[in-house]
Design an enzyme around this catalytic site. Sequence first.
Site, PDB file in Angstrom:
ATOM      1  N   HIS A  76       0.861  -1.195   0.000  1.00  0.00           N
ATOM      2  CA  HIS A  76       0.000   0.000   0.000  1.00  0.00           C
ATOM      3  C   HIS A  76       0.889   1.234   0.000  1.00  0.00           C
ATOM      4  O   HIS A  76       1.292   1.722   1.047  1.00  0.00           O
ATOM      5  CB  HIS A  76      -0.922  -0.042   1.229  1.00  0.00           C
ATOM      6  CG  HIS A  76      -1.902   1.089   1.322  1.00  0.00           C
ATOM      7  ND1 HIS A  76      -3.017   1.042   2.135  1.00  0.00           N
ATOM      8  CD2 HIS A  76      -1.943   2.298   0.735  1.00  0.00           C
ATOM      9  CE1 HIS A  76      -3.696   2.166   2.038  1.00  0.00           C
ATOM     10  NE2 HIS A  76      -3.055   2.966   1.191  1.00  0.00           N
TER      11      HIS A  76
ATOM     12  N   GLU B 291     -10.981   3.720   6.328  1.00  0.00           N
ATOM     13  CA  GLU B 291      -9.910   4.632   6.776  1.00  0.00           C
ATOM     14  C   GLU B 291     -10.614   5.765   7.525  1.00  0.00           C
ATOM     15  O   GLU B 291     -10.520   5.882   8.733  1.00  0.00           O
ATOM     16  CB  GLU B 291      -9.119   5.152   5.563  1.00  0.00           C
ATOM     17  CG  GLU B 291      -8.026   6.161   5.908  1.00  0.00           C
ATOM     18  CD  GLU B 291      -7.367   6.791   4.664  1.00  0.00           C
ATOM     19  OE1 GLU B 291      -7.955   6.726   3.572  1.00  0.00           O
ATOM     20  OE2 GLU B 291      -6.265   7.377   4.813  1.00  0.00           O
TER      21      GLU B 291
ATOM     22  N   ASP C   1       1.892   4.113   2.725  1.00  0.00           N
ATOM     23  CA  ASP C   1       0.843   4.960   2.140  1.00  0.00           C
ATOM     24  C   ASP C   1       1.423   6.086   1.268  1.00  0.00           C
ATOM     25  O   ASP C   1       1.480   5.947   0.050  1.00  0.00           O
ATOM     26  CB  ASP C   1      -0.070   5.525   3.240  1.00  0.00           C
ATOM     27  CG  ASP C   1      -1.486   5.820   2.759  1.00  0.00           C
ATOM     28  OD1 ASP C   1      -1.819   5.453   1.620  1.00  0.00           O
ATOM     29  OD2 ASP C   1      -2.275   6.412   3.526  1.00  0.00           O
ATOM     30  N   ASP C   2       1.814   7.196   1.890  1.00  0.00           N
ATOM     31  CA  ASP C   2       2.372   8.347   1.170  1.00  0.00           C
ATOM     32  C   ASP C   2       3.592   8.835   1.945  1.00  0.00           C
ATOM     33  O   ASP C   2       3.542   9.863   2.638  1.00  0.00           O
ATOM     34  CB  ASP C   2       1.320   9.466   1.075  1.00  0.00           C
ATOM     35  CG  ASP C   2       0.062   9.002   0.351  1.00  0.00           C
ATOM     36  OD1 ASP C   2       0.096   8.934  -0.890  1.00  0.00           O
ATOM     37  OD2 ASP C   2      -0.921   8.667   1.028  1.00  0.00           O
TER      38      ASP C   2
HETATM   39  N1  ADE Z   1      -4.523   8.720  -1.959  1.00  0.00           N
HETATM   40  C1  ADE Z   1      -3.280   8.810  -1.470  1.00  0.00           C
HETATM   41  N2  ADE Z   1      -3.257   8.483  -0.184  1.00  0.00           N
HETATM   42  C2  ADE Z   1      -4.531   8.161   0.169  1.00  0.00           C
HETATM   43  C3  ADE Z   1      -5.160   7.725   1.353  1.00  0.00           C
HETATM   44  N3  ADE Z   1      -4.480   7.565   2.496  1.00  0.00           N
HETATM   45  N4  ADE Z   1      -6.491   7.511   1.337  1.00  0.00           N
HETATM   46  C4  ADE Z   1      -7.175   7.688   0.219  1.00  0.00           C
HETATM   47  N5  ADE Z   1      -6.642   8.097  -0.922  1.00  0.00           N
HETATM   48  C5  ADE Z   1      -5.314   8.324  -0.962  1.00  0.00           C
HETATM   49 ZN    ZN Z   2      -3.697   4.803   0.574  1.00  0.00          ZN
END
Ligand code: ADE
Ligand code: ZN
Length: 354
Positions: free
Chosen positions: A32, A215, A293-294
């Site tokens: 992810h 989430e 994630d990011d």
């Molecule tokens: N796009 C990038 N990160 C995300 C996240 N945590 N939840 C939903 N969309 C995303």
């Molecule tokens: Zn995500």
Amino acid sequence: MSAATVSPMPVAGIPAARLPELLQAMPKAELHMHIEGSLEPELIFALAQRNGVALSYPSVEDLRKAYAFTDLQSFLDIYYAGASVLLKEDDFHDMAWAYLLKAQEDNIRHTELFFDPQTHTDRGVPFEVVIKGLSRACARAKTELGVSASLIMCFLRHLSEESAFETLQASLPYREHFIGVGLDSGERGNPPEKFARVFAKCRELGLHLVAHAGEEGPAAYIVDALDVLHAERIDHGVRCVEDPALVERLAKQGTALTVCPLSNIKLCVFDKMDAHNLGHLLEQGLKVTINSDDPAYFGGYLNQNFLETFEALDLDAQAAYTLARNSFEASFVSEADKARWIAELDDTFRRFAQ
Ligand code: ADE
Ligand code: ZN
């Protein structure tokens, strides 16, 4: 922890003092990770200069200071603005390559990367440019870094079903470049049902299916991602605990949750790391994995997520083994690759137990 889901560690008795070193050294998969979320401020500025794109922040430091989020949407606004510097095939390659170098440092053997084509095609960047740049980096990673990387194309759920179908259509000439589809962006008010027909088509095409759910959205979205979209994994899924029957079902089915601890703190899903429910999810027998994630926005790549989670929740070597093993078991690689990487994982634990 339920006996059904705890994979027995090859050798017990690894002292807590060696955990940080073990978390770093153990082979793992990342399932992810949004590739646009790996764009570091320095690279955003370099690409902006290369492409003559004006940014609304005067410096790298000012941009970084803006990374104070109150919820998912406050992050997405900055994340989509950051992606505006990506215009050419090389930009997509360079972004992915920078992440793949970090993946190698973190001992990631395999990674399944999300990408958001609509973020780019809506700005006039052709689908072909996006996928060719990303694919080239993935192919290079295999030969030059020994890191296996696959792509998962995400549909932005705040956009229409029609836009998702157009994106799917544009992707078909490049079908061999990605292994599956996902669903991301603002969850609240955009339930899985909105994309039922798109996912049905993707299923017919033999694509793997995953979806962000639970989430910020309710546990009911997780149920719908499973029943309506036929998602094979749930991205995040931490709000499943609000529905005990769902927790039981996820445990019984062995559906993986791709949990992202640092993201959850930065986006205020939990107040602080020691309030995160990851330990509880493991105890409930759920197939939990840890992911970044990011990472450029949330304060760390995969190993940083492991380190901070283990420290805050006081997790042990058994949990490390289960999480790493889950990451391979829940991945979309061949059984042979899974077996090879799990054998390597076992060797690492044996070495640490000596
Ligand atoms: N796009 C990038 N990160 C995300 C996240 N945590 N939840 C939903 N969309 C995303
Ligand atoms: Zn995500």
